[in-house]
Design a protein around this motif. Structure first.
Motif, PDB file in Angstrom:
ATOM      1  N   UNK A 190      48.552  50.453  29.518  1.00  0.00           N
ATOM      2  CA  UNK A 190      47.857  51.092  30.552  1.00  0.00           C
ATOM      3  C   UNK A 190      47.818  50.395  32.027  1.00  0.00           C
ATOM      4  N   UNK A 191      48.832  51.023  32.783  1.00  0.00           N
ATOM      5  CA  UNK A 191      48.971  50.388  34.101  1.00  0.00           C
ATOM      6  C   UNK A 191      47.599  50.118  35.037  1.00  0.00           C
ATOM      7  N   UNK A 192      46.786  51.162  34.838  1.00  0.00           N
ATOM      8  CA  UNK A 192      45.560  50.852  35.611  1.00  0.00           C
ATOM      9  C   UNK A 192      44.829  49.487  35.016  1.00  0.00           C
ATOM     10  N   UNK A 193      44.610  49.371  33.603  1.00  0.00           N
ATOM     11  CA  UNK A 193      44.055  48.523  32.968  1.00  0.00           C
ATOM     12  C   UNK A 193      44.600  46.998  33.127  1.00  0.00           C
ATOM     13  N   UNK A 194      46.037  47.164  33.528  1.00  0.00           N
ATOM     14  CA  UNK A 194      46.836  45.831  33.538  1.00  0.00           C
ATOM     15  C   UNK A 194      46.401  45.598  35.114  1.00  0.00           C
ATOM     16  N   UNK A 195      46.402  46.493  36.075  1.00  0.00           N
ATOM     17  CA  UNK A 195      45.691  46.211  37.317  1.00  0.00           C
ATOM     18  C   UNK A 195      44.363  45.423  37.241  1.00  0.00           C
ATOM     19  N   UNK A 196      43.428  45.963  36.210  1.00  0.00           N
ATOM     20  CA  UNK A 196      42.043  45.563  36.467  1.00  0.00           C
ATOM     21  C   UNK A 196      41.974  44.205  35.727  1.00  0.00           C
ATOM     22  N   UNK A 197      43.002  43.911  34.790  1.00  0.00           N
ATOM     23  CA  UNK A 197      43.010  42.688  34.040  1.00  0.00           C
ATOM     24  C   UNK A 197      43.678  41.726  35.230  1.00  0.00           C
ATOM     25  N   UNK A 198      44.574  42.015  36.271  1.00  0.00           N
ATOM     26  CA  UNK A 198      44.818  41.153  37.146  1.00  0.00           C
ATOM     27  C   UNK A 198      43.437  40.821  38.123  1.00  0.00           C
ATOM     28  N   UNK A 199      43.087  42.104  38.468  1.00  0.00           N
ATOM     29  CA  UNK A 199      42.044  41.781  39.405  1.00  0.00           C
ATOM     30  C   UNK A 199      40.816  40.852  38.688  1.00  0.00           C
ATOM     31  N   UNK A 200      40.368  40.995  37.550  1.00  0.00           N
ATOM     32  CA  UNK A 200      39.424  40.304  36.830  1.00  0.00           C
ATOM     33  C   UNK A 200      39.834  38.533  36.684  1.00  0.00           C
ATOM     34  N   UNK A 201      41.213  38.707  36.467  1.00  0.00           N
ATOM     35  CA  UNK A 201      41.766  37.211  36.199  1.00  0.00           C
ATOM     36  C   UNK A 201      41.736  36.453  37.414  1.00  0.00           C
ATOM     37  N   UNK A 202      41.895  37.112  38.706  1.00  0.00           N
ATOM     38  CA  UNK A 202      41.977  36.746  39.974  1.00  0.00           C
ATOM     39  C   UNK A 202      40.644  36.112  40.249  1.00  0.00           C
ATOM     40  N   UNK A 203      39.519  36.988  40.051  1.00  0.00           N
ATOM     41  CA  UNK A 203      38.390  36.589  40.621  1.00  0.00           C
ATOM     42  C   UNK A 203      37.698  35.516  39.623  1.00  0.00           C
ATOM     43  N   UNK A 204      38.048  35.454  38.433  1.00  0.00           N
ATOM     44  CA  UNK A 204      37.635  34.627  37.543  1.00  0.00           C
ATOM     45  C   UNK A 204      38.237  33.010  37.804  1.00  0.00           C
ATOM     46  N   UNK A 205      39.825  33.168  38.096  1.00  0.00           N
ATOM     47  CA  UNK A 205      40.054  31.867  38.656  1.00  0.00           C
ATOM     48  C   UNK A 205      39.354  31.254  39.969  1.00  0.00           C
ATOM     49  N   UNK A 206      39.095  32.031  40.909  1.00  0.00           N
ATOM     50  CA  UNK A 206      38.395  31.694  42.053  1.00  0.00           C
ATOM     51  C   UNK A 206      37.080  31.327  41.918  1.00  0.00           C
ATOM     52  N   UNK A 207      36.136  32.171  40.819  1.00  0.00           N
ATOM     53  CA  UNK A 207      34.823  31.690  40.504  1.00  0.00           C
ATOM     54  C   UNK A 207      35.040  30.245  39.852  1.00  0.00           C
ATOM     55  N   UNK A 208      35.795  29.901  38.739  1.00  0.00           N
ATOM     56  CA  UNK A 208      35.898  28.992  38.099  1.00  0.00           C
ATOM     57  C   UNK A 208      36.432  27.849  38.908  1.00  0.00           C
TER      58      UNK A 208
END
Length: 189
Positions: free
Chosen positions: A53-71
């Motif tokens: 699902x393209x929208x979910x892949x975009x959400x995974x990207x968004x969440x991954x980016x945020x987690x990289x920055x937080x961590x």
């Protein structure tokens, strides 16, 4: 040379994809190849989450980016701060996450890596490109990211992410393998 050896020698990572979704049959064959990977004492300690699902892949990207920055994962911060970064290289229509349960196996990374390797080889044999993605592994235990995985993707809480992979039809000419490094094999007879 037989087909298995040919696939091993010719498979390369693909980073540009056509938007066409792979067929359900090919997806299922790729997953099945992963499920038939070797595992320590045949524990089969893995879980595969398939996202198409393209929208979910975009959400995974968004969440991954945020987690990289937080961590503050230094090796991936430049990626996370790049507005063009996407876990699927912006186009691969299928994304899979592989985890293993370290409570079940003494070799969680090895077992999960074999799953991913099998899936990438199977994909290549079907004319489908793939690329291993490591960023999710780096943030897999970050609390907010873990909550996202569990709540939105039903990724089991006990599973440690070993890797993820983008799958799709290549939008580039198949790359040739670079020469192998010398001096990396020692044969004792």
């Amino acid at each position: 040379m037989n087909d298995v050896i040919t696939a091993i020698l010719e498979r390369r990572s693909i980073r540009k994809y056509k938007p066409d979704q792979i067929s359900d049959n090919d997806r299922d064959l790729i997953v099945k190849a992963g499920l038939y990977a070797a595992s320590a004492k045949n524990t089969q300690p893995w879980h595969i989450t398939v996202v198409q699902n393209d929208d979910m892949i975009k959400e995974i990207t968004k969440q991954t980016k945020a987690a990289i920055i937080r961590a503050n994962v230094e090796r991936y911060l430049a990626m996370a701060n790049n507005e063009k970064y996407a876990v699927n290289y912006g186009a691969a229509p299928t994304f899979m996450i592989v985890g293993t349960d370290p409570r079940v196996t003494g070799c969680p990374v090895e077992d999960g890596s074999l799953v991913l390797g099998n899936m990438m080889l199977a994909a290549h044999s079907l004319g489908i490109g793939s690329c291993w993605i490591n960023q999710l592994t780096a943030v897999g235990d970050e609390p907010e990211f873990r909550a996202f995985l569990t709540n939105r993707l039903a990724f089991p809480a006990a599973m440690k992410i070993v890797g993820s992979c983008a799958f799709g039809y290549s939008a580039v000419e198949h790359p040739k393998a670079p020469p192998r490094k010398e001096g990396t094999v020692n044969i004792v007879q």
